[in-house]
Motif scaffolding. Structure first.
Motif, PDB file in Angstrom:
ATOM      1  N   UNK B 239       0.796  -1.162   0.094  1.00 58.91           N
ATOM      2  CA  UNK B 239       0.109   0.069   0.063  1.00 58.91           C
ATOM      3  C   UNK B 239       0.916   1.447  -0.110  1.00 58.91           C
ATOM      4  N   UNK B 240       0.317   2.347  -0.029  1.00 58.65           N
ATOM      5  CA  UNK B 240       0.974   3.745   0.093  1.00 58.65           C
ATOM      6  C   UNK B 240       1.639   3.673   1.372  1.00 58.65           C
ATOM      7  N   UNK B 241       2.511   4.825   1.494  1.00 63.19           N
ATOM      8  CA  UNK B 241       3.435   5.002   2.988  1.00 63.19           C
ATOM      9  C   UNK B 241       2.638   5.050   4.125  1.00 63.19           C
ATOM     10  N   UNK B 242       1.448   6.014   4.119  1.00 63.41           N
ATOM     11  CA  UNK B 242       1.016   6.183   5.422  1.00 63.41           C
ATOM     12  C   UNK B 242       0.530   5.120   5.901  1.00 63.41           C
ATOM     13  N   UNK B 243      -0.370   4.101   5.387  1.00 70.66           N
ATOM     14  CA  UNK B 243      -1.265   3.102   5.675  1.00 70.66           C
ATOM     15  C   UNK B 243      -0.091   2.121   6.133  1.00 70.66           C
ATOM     16  N   UNK B 244       0.996   1.880   5.439  1.00 70.36           N
ATOM     17  CA  UNK B 244       1.799   0.773   5.470  1.00 70.36           C
ATOM     18  C   UNK B 244       2.753   1.405   6.990  1.00 70.36           C
ATOM     19  N   UNK B 258       7.952 -10.891  11.103  1.00 67.28           N
ATOM     20  CA  UNK B 258       8.196 -11.164   9.543  1.00 67.28           C
ATOM     21  C   UNK B 258       9.092  -9.922   9.218  1.00 67.28           C
ATOM     22  N   UNK B 259       9.657 -10.270   7.945  1.00 69.19           N
ATOM     23  CA  UNK B 259      10.211  -8.968   7.156  1.00 69.19           C
ATOM     24  C   UNK B 259       9.259  -8.367   6.503  1.00 69.19           C
ATOM     25  N   UNK B 260       9.114  -7.291   6.410  1.00 72.20           N
ATOM     26  CA  UNK B 260       8.066  -6.289   5.634  1.00 72.20           C
ATOM     27  C   UNK B 260       8.574  -6.177   4.136  1.00 72.20           C
ATOM     28  N   UNK B 261       7.715  -6.265   3.211  1.00 73.32           N
ATOM     29  CA  UNK B 261       7.975  -6.262   1.916  1.00 73.32           C
ATOM     30  C   UNK B 261       6.864  -5.341   1.312  1.00 73.32           C
ATOM     31  N   UNK B 262       7.193  -4.529   0.379  1.00 69.94           N
ATOM     32  CA  UNK B 262       6.285  -3.813  -0.410  1.00 69.94           C
ATOM     33  C   UNK B 262       6.630  -3.218  -1.586  1.00 69.94           C
ATOM     34  N   UNK B 270       7.996  10.303   3.796  1.00 68.41           N
ATOM     35  CA  UNK B 270       6.964  10.352   5.109  1.00 68.41           C
ATOM     36  C   UNK B 270       6.866   9.064   5.618  1.00 68.41           C
ATOM     37  N   UNK B 271       7.596   8.133   4.943  1.00 68.27           N
ATOM     38  CA  UNK B 271       7.345   6.805   5.408  1.00 68.27           C
ATOM     39  C   UNK B 271       7.980   6.841   6.823  1.00 68.27           C
ATOM     40  N   UNK B 272       7.319   5.781   8.009  1.00 70.69           N
ATOM     41  CA  UNK B 272       7.986   5.824   9.178  1.00 70.69           C
ATOM     42  C   UNK B 272       9.344   4.728   9.157  1.00 70.69           C
ATOM     43  N   UNK B 273      10.318   5.371   8.695  1.00 69.44           N
ATOM     44  CA  UNK B 273      11.497   4.507   8.541  1.00 69.44           C
ATOM     45  C   UNK B 273      11.949   3.899   9.792  1.00 69.44           C
ATOM     46  N   UNK B 274      11.463   4.341  11.136  1.00 70.86           N
ATOM     47  CA  UNK B 274      12.188   3.703  12.300  1.00 70.86           C
ATOM     48  C   UNK B 274      11.231   2.281  12.230  1.00 70.86           C
ATOM     49  N   UNK B 275      10.032   2.102  11.928  1.00 78.88           N
ATOM     50  CA  UNK B 275       9.160   1.180  12.012  1.00 78.88           C
ATOM     51  C   UNK B 275       9.522   0.082  11.081  1.00 78.88           C
ATOM     52  N   UNK B 276       9.801   0.639   9.547  1.00 77.64           N
ATOM     53  CA  UNK B 276       9.978  -0.188   8.455  1.00 77.64           C
ATOM     54  C   UNK B 276      11.383  -0.678   8.476  1.00 77.64           C
ATOM     55  N   UNK B 277      12.168  -0.195   9.228  1.00 78.72           N
ATOM     56  CA  UNK B 277      13.508  -0.465   9.359  1.00 78.72           C
ATOM     57  C   UNK B 277      13.689  -1.946   9.001  1.00 78.72           C
ATOM     58  N   UNK B 278      14.543  -2.267   7.961  1.00 76.97           N
ATOM     59  CA  UNK B 278      14.667  -3.886   7.626  1.00 76.97           C
ATOM     60  C   UNK B 278      14.032  -4.326   6.604  1.00 76.97           C
ATOM     61  N   UNK B 279      12.939  -3.359   6.439  1.00 69.02           N
ATOM     62  CA  UNK B 279      12.198  -3.639   5.243  1.00 69.02           C
ATOM     63  C   UNK B 279      12.413  -3.698   3.742  1.00 69.02           C
ATOM     64  N   UNK B 280      11.870  -4.258   2.996  1.00 68.29           N
ATOM     65  CA  UNK B 280      12.248  -4.279   1.486  1.00 68.29           C
ATOM     66  C   UNK B 280      11.285  -3.882   0.810  1.00 68.29           C
TER      67      UNK B 280
END
Lengths: 336, 385
Positions: B239-244, B258-262, B270-280
């Motif tokens: 999905x788009x960055x806010x929802x993700x 789990x590893x996040x993938x999008x 504006x993506x929440x980089x701290x939360x999504x750290x490690x995601x691809x």
């Protein structure tokens, strides 16, 4: 090569023990009846989902309380309530994220701002229509709702973008007998129960409350008995809006992302909850909200996430067919 | 007085413009003795809500022409730039003007899918070649299962990202299981999810659950609690960055490791980089891609515009180069011949990778995988289809 949270591979130790024979059977299906592995921890899982539902339900209750109180006194469905809730969330967020206020101060500021907003809305949009047909006030409420949404989307107010709320404290999970409860969940539940008791106290043990109940029964009779109807209604809106603000701040902490249109859906659901419980009846709002929360969560968890709202609202319609005035609603006809 | 002054200024401007234009024209004629001229148009949103998308794409367009020396084969390039303000009606108006008044043979543009779909119908009906750098909707080149022969694009279509994401998950991350969360009211996330599921299953992986939500939802606890129990290797969030960002945060709180993938919807500051750290996530291009073509392009762009080119500039540049190459190959200003040359492009070396076209005018080309690492986007690898 991941950053902090690269998980270890988990595919070796899938925890299917007792019912391992059902494993392959289940795995080929997208939605099993219980959307989990058929393990010994099914009960814990169900309880976990019930707690999720409780959190959602209490969230709806935060908004539904204000809705139902205003309706109870003024007999007006204040559609702008969800948007006052949004303003509350924004002011709270600005308070503790931008202006460096401690959380309680931010909550109080937000409640004060929204109380004033509520009184102003009532003065401008509802009071001149008080003796007009009901539908006029309803349309006016819709207008206020849209106005607040789009006015707050303006760049120099809150702006149209999503804002990420930095929680003033971290979420902590407590494990109680295998069930996980978070401090935010506890905080939301305590707040709702506190608000419920305070409202009941206010309505049934104070002079203002008595005045409110009087106005609720009959405007004109109340005025003849020396009650200042205008100020009672103002107070009602102030309290209702302050409650919405408190709910908004809690909501922003629980779901840390806010935007000017965030009030629409929770507002709608809370309104439904209030109707389900019996609109105008304070404990009914909480009961209705809790039922809504459970039905939605359990539907998504165990039936189908695609049909979540369809099934949840379908059940509500069924309930209302059986009890048109809501679960706690008074069924006796009004005395003429 | 004031109006007089304004009129005066306007007249001077018009005169100046006329002088410049005629000057240019004269120049052309002078150098083009024995040289043929082809006119091409550019459409993009140069004002309005996605103005930066248009500006970047235009920069890419201009740079491609400049680097080609303003020529394609025997033809000298003349270009007309038009603004559609990211409005579908306006896009049709500007395309009409380009085709009927300026008599362009080919158009680069537009930038967003909605404007491109509107303008592409017109271009196709008038047999003018059109190539968009960034219109990702399948409907740009195909209308009701009917291919618009003159329309092409330089970017992959939405569903392709799902396939690439699944390939990366199974081959590079060695994932065996995945869970998917998608917005049931958004074609973009539905497309990505379905193709991810198809490819992931085909590669021997297993989709443990595929759960829907609606755009206004903020509480995902019910489905996330279920997913936490299933312990998938991958949580696919197209999905788009806010929802993700919101889902990601709740997923971690529910104990999902789990590893996040999008997909490219993540591509925002504006993506929440701290939360999504490690995601691809899958995307079109990365300035950190080590291929020499990318480095040359980034350096050249920096030299001219003093900033790192974004995906829009790069895709605009690639699309323009594709068109110039087709004009050169066809060595004709007949749109039908240019179209055939474009369709026949094989392993064209673009900044975003080697590309050829499939029968629907969609490029077959690699996608890049980016990772959220130390609060930034880092290039990981390139996946070829």
């Amino acid at each position: 090569m991941g950053g902090g949270e690269k998980p270890p591979p988990r595919f070796k130790n899938r925890s299917i023990t007792a019912f391992s024979g059902f494993g392959p059977l289940y795995r080929n299906r997208q939605h099993s009846l219980l959307g989990v592995d058929m393990g010994v921890d099914v009960l814990e899982h169900v309880i976990g989902q019930v707690i999720n539902g409780l959190q959602l339900g209490f969230m709806y209750a935060l908004i539904a309380l204000g809705y139902t109180m205003v309706y109870g006194v003024v007999k007006l469905i204040n559609f702008a309530h969800g948007d006052v809730f949004m303003v509350g969330a924004f002011v709270g967020y600005l308070g503790f994220n931008q202006w460096g206020m401690p959380v309680p101060v931010a909550v109080l500021t937000s409640m004060a701002v929204c109380a004033i907003l509520g009184v102003v809305i009532e003065k401008i949009a509802y009071r001149p229509l008080r003796y007009a047909p009901k539908i006029a006030a309803l349309i006016s409420a819709l207008g206020v709702s849209l106005f607040l949404e789009y006015f707050c989307s303006l760049k120099f107010i809150f702006g149209p973008n999503y804002r990420v709320v930095q929680r003033p404290f971290e979420e902590v999970h407590w494990q109680l007998a295998g069930i996980s409860i978070s401090n935010i969940q506890v905080m939301v539940m305590v707040t709702v129960l506190f608000m419920l008791l305070m409202l009941q106290y206010l309505l049934y043990r104070t002079k203002v409350g008595m005045a409110m109940r009087t106005v609720s029964l009959d405007h004109d009779a109340a005025r003849l008995m020396g009650v200042n109807v205008d100020s009672v209604i103002s107070v009602t809106f102030a309290i209702g809006s302050a409650l919405a603000a408190a709910g908004g701040v809690l909501y922003a902490i629980a779901y840390p992302q806010i935007q000017p249109f965030m009030g629409i859906m929770p507002g709608l659901k809370a309104f439904t909850a209030a109707v389900l419980g019996g609109i105008g009846i304070i404990p009914g709002a909480v009961l209705g909200a809790l039922i809504m929360g459970q039905v939605e969560t359990l539907t998504a968890a165990f039936l189908s996430s695609q049909l979540r709202d369809a099934i949840a609202f379908g059940i509500l319609i069924l309930v209302l067919l059986v009890r048109p005035c809501g679960i706690l609603g008074k069924t006796e006809t009004e005395k003429v | 007085m004031l109006t007089n002054k304004k009129v005066l200024v306007l007249m001077i401007l018009v005169l100046g413009l006329a002088f410049v234009l005629t000057g240019c024209g004269g120049d052309n004629k002078a150098t083009s003795t024995g040289e043929k001229v082809i006119k091409i148009g550019f459409i993009g949103p140069l004002q309005g809500d996605v103005k930066t998308f248009g500006e970047s794409t235009k920069n890419g367009f201009l740079m491609a022409i400049e680097q080609a020396g303003g020529k394609a084969g025997d033809y000298k390039i003349e270009y007309v730039i038009a603004d559609d303000r990211n409005d579908a009606t306006e896009a049709v108006n500007t395309a009409t003007k380009l085709i009927t008044q300026d008599k362009v043979k080919a158009i680069v543009g537009s930038v967003t899918s909605k404007t491109t779909i509107a303008a592409s119908q017109l271009a196709n009906d008038n047999k003018v070649v059109m190539i968009t750098g960034t219109g990702t909707s399948p409907k740009v080149t195909v209308d009701n299962d009917k291919r618009k022969d003159f329309i092409f694009r330089g970017c992959f279509i939405d569903p392709f990202q799902g396939t690439v994401g699944a390939k990366f998950a199974t081959e590079t991350l060695k994932a065996k299981t995945a869970a998917i969360l998608y917005d049931q009211g958004n074609d973009y996330t539905i497309g990505l999810s379905n193709f991810f599921k198809e490819q992931f299953t085909k590669s021997g992986g297993q989709i443990l659950s595929m759960e829907a939500y609606s755009q206004t939802d903020v509480d995902f606890s019910a489905v996330l609690t279920n997913i936490a129990q299933q312990k998938p290797d991958i949580l696919y969030l197209p999905d788009y960055y806010q929802k993700v960002s919101l889902i990601g945060k709740q997923a971690r709180e529910k104990g999902i490791n789990a590893i996040f993938l999008g997909g490219d919807g993540w591509d925002s500051t504006d993506l929440d980089y701290a939360t999504m750290e490690g995601g691809y996530f899958t995307s079109h291009y990365s300035p950190d891609d080590p291929r020499p073509e990318v480095k040359t392009w980034v350096d050249a762009y920096k030299g001219k515009y003093n900033s790192v080119p974004d995906a829009f500039a790069t895709l605009g540049y690639d699309a323009t180069n594709l068109l110039l190459n087709a004009i050169k190959t066809a060595n004709s200003d007949d749109p039908a011949k240019i179209k055939d040359a474009l369709q026949a492009s094989k392993d064209f070396s673009a900044v975003t990778g080697k590309l050829s076209f499939d029968k629907d005018g969609n490029p077959i080309k690699p996608a890049v995988i980016l990772q959220i690492k130390d609060g930034k986007q880092a290039y990981v690898t390139t996946v070829t289809p």
